[in-house]
Write a protein that holds these residues in place. Structure first.
Motif, PDB file in Angstrom:
ATOM      1  N   UNK A 203      27.034  47.122  41.421  1.00 47.09           N
ATOM      2  CA  UNK A 203      26.733  47.851  43.542  1.00 47.09           C
ATOM      3  C   UNK A 203      27.601  47.945  44.008  1.00 47.09           C
ATOM      4  N   UNK A 204      29.094  48.223  43.062  1.00 48.50           N
ATOM      5  CA  UNK A 204      30.364  48.346  43.522  1.00 48.50           C
ATOM      6  C   UNK A 204      30.752  49.177  44.684  1.00 48.50           C
ATOM      7  N   UNK A 209      36.402  47.905  48.287  1.00 49.69           N
ATOM      8  CA  UNK A 209      37.250  47.808  47.429  1.00 49.69           C
ATOM      9  C   UNK A 209      38.560  46.814  47.300  1.00 49.69           C
ATOM     10  N   UNK A 210      38.263  47.100  48.866  1.00 45.11           N
ATOM     11  CA  UNK A 210      40.242  45.673  48.988  1.00 45.11           C
ATOM     12  C   UNK A 210      39.880  44.815  50.768  1.00 45.11           C
ATOM     13  N   UNK A 211      40.852  44.439  50.184  1.00 44.14           N
ATOM     14  CA  UNK A 211      40.453  42.914  51.472  1.00 44.14           C
ATOM     15  C   UNK A 211      41.591  41.833  51.332  1.00 44.14           C
ATOM     16  N   UNK A 212      41.104  41.315  52.086  1.00 47.77           N
ATOM     17  CA  UNK A 212      42.577  39.790  52.625  1.00 47.77           C
ATOM     18  C   UNK A 212      42.144  38.802  52.795  1.00 47.77           C
ATOM     19  N   UNK A 239      29.731  44.084  52.633  1.00 51.21           N
ATOM     20  CA  UNK A 239      30.130  45.834  52.111  1.00 51.21           C
ATOM     21  C   UNK A 239      30.314  46.892  53.740  1.00 51.21           C
ATOM     22  N   UNK A 240      30.695  47.516  52.952  1.00 47.84           N
ATOM     23  CA  UNK A 240      31.435  48.719  53.568  1.00 47.84           C
ATOM     24  C   UNK A 240      31.472  48.759  55.153  1.00 47.84           C
ATOM     25  N   UNK A 241      30.358  49.187  55.336  1.00 48.44           N
ATOM     26  CA  UNK A 241      29.744  49.225  56.969  1.00 48.44           C
ATOM     27  C   UNK A 241      28.215  49.156  56.964  1.00 48.44           C
ATOM     28  N   UNK A 256      21.121  42.233  52.849  1.00 52.39           N
ATOM     29  CA  UNK A 256      22.334  42.320  53.599  1.00 52.39           C
ATOM     30  C   UNK A 256      22.829  43.526  54.005  1.00 52.39           C
ATOM     31  N   UNK A 257      22.455  44.561  54.371  1.00 46.88           N
ATOM     32  CA  UNK A 257      22.696  45.583  54.765  1.00 46.88           C
ATOM     33  C   UNK A 257      22.179  45.193  56.433  1.00 46.88           C
TER      34      UNK A 257
END
Length: 276
Positions: A203-204, A209-212, A239-241, A256-257
């Protein structure tokens, strides 16, 4: 003539003696030069060793991960592992900078038993968990407080490589289809079990994909063996958005959405420091 011969012989002896003395002086100077050169090289190597401020530390260990956010109390810590290497440059006796690369595999558990039911089937989901694989680049500022004890603080760019959601589920079929789906679990007389199954899916694409991350921690070193403990908390949402596409049969990620959920994990590693 005899006096001339004696004179020539005497001059020859004198010249031979001077030559021998000159050769001995040259040999002595050469030996002194070689000895001085050896001492100079030895001192240079010693000074270079003392001034070497670079070190390399391969390490590995375990992680304990979770997700923080609103209405996610049902999520539990899961065990994972990490493996990597770090290079440190000592700026001074007390201060150092390090850069590393780690492969980290985290696990988050969901302790719910989720029920899905309609007028035909009754399905019970359990043993839900989510596995995440990261490639991280920790950039740390190291404060060497005392001999062996170091406090660490930094920033960690993170690349999410893979995420998999997994669970098991039991399938039942109603013996007599109810007119209204009951809110309470049915009895064994009301349903027939037709199987136990596993669900495992990547479910990637639904995740950032990128974070800090911000890592903070302490380490203690003894005879070049270093024990390091760090806590990482993310500055990004998992999650992306809020408009993540619904995944059929996903019970954990779909729950979690629309929520602000951030990864966190505790890391304990053991490494060995090599001076360069």
């Amino acid at each position: 003539n005899s006096q001339g011969t004696k004179s020539r012989m005497l001059n020859k002896k004198r010249s031979t003696g001077e030559y021998v003395i000159c050769q001995e002086k040259k040999r002595s100077m050469k030996q002194s030069f070689i000895l001085t050169a050896i001492l100079f090289v030895a001192c240079s190597i010693s000074v270079a060793a003392q001034e070497s401020r670079w070190s390399l530390k391969p390490n590995g260990g375990i992680t304990v991960a979770t997700l923080s956010g609103d209405e996610v109390e049902y999520l539990e810590n899961g065990w994972g592992w990490t493996l990597g290497v770090e290079a440190e440059h000592r700026l001074s006796e007390r201060l150092g900078l390090s850069l590393g690369i780690h492969f980290t595999k985290n696990l988050v558990n969901d302790d719910r038993r989720v029920i899905s039911s309609d007028r035909f089937y009754y399905i019970e989901f359990y043993d839900l968990n989510m596995k995440s694989e990261y490639l991280t680049l920790p950039l740390m500022v190291n404060f060497h407080i005392t001999k062996g004890l170091t406090a660490k603080f930094g920033v960690q760019p993170t690349l999410l490589l893979a995420v998999r959601e997994r669970y098991k589920y039991l399938g039942y079929q109603w013996r007599v289809a109810p007119l209204v789906v009951p809110e309470t679990p049915p009895s064994e007389d009301e349903i027939n079990r037709f199987g136990e199954y596993r669900w495992d899916k990547g479910v990637r694409k639904q995740c950032q994909r990128l974070g800090t991350m911000i890592p903070v921690g302490l380490s203690y070193e003894w005879r070049n063996i270093q024990l390091d403990v760090r806590y990482h908390f993310a500055l990004y949402n998992l999650l992306k958005d809020d408009k993540v596409k619904h995944i059929p049969w996903s019970e954990m990620l779909n729950s979690l959405t629309g929520k602000s959920v951030k990864p966190r994990y505790l890391q304990l590693t053991v490494g060995y420091r090599f001076n360069l």
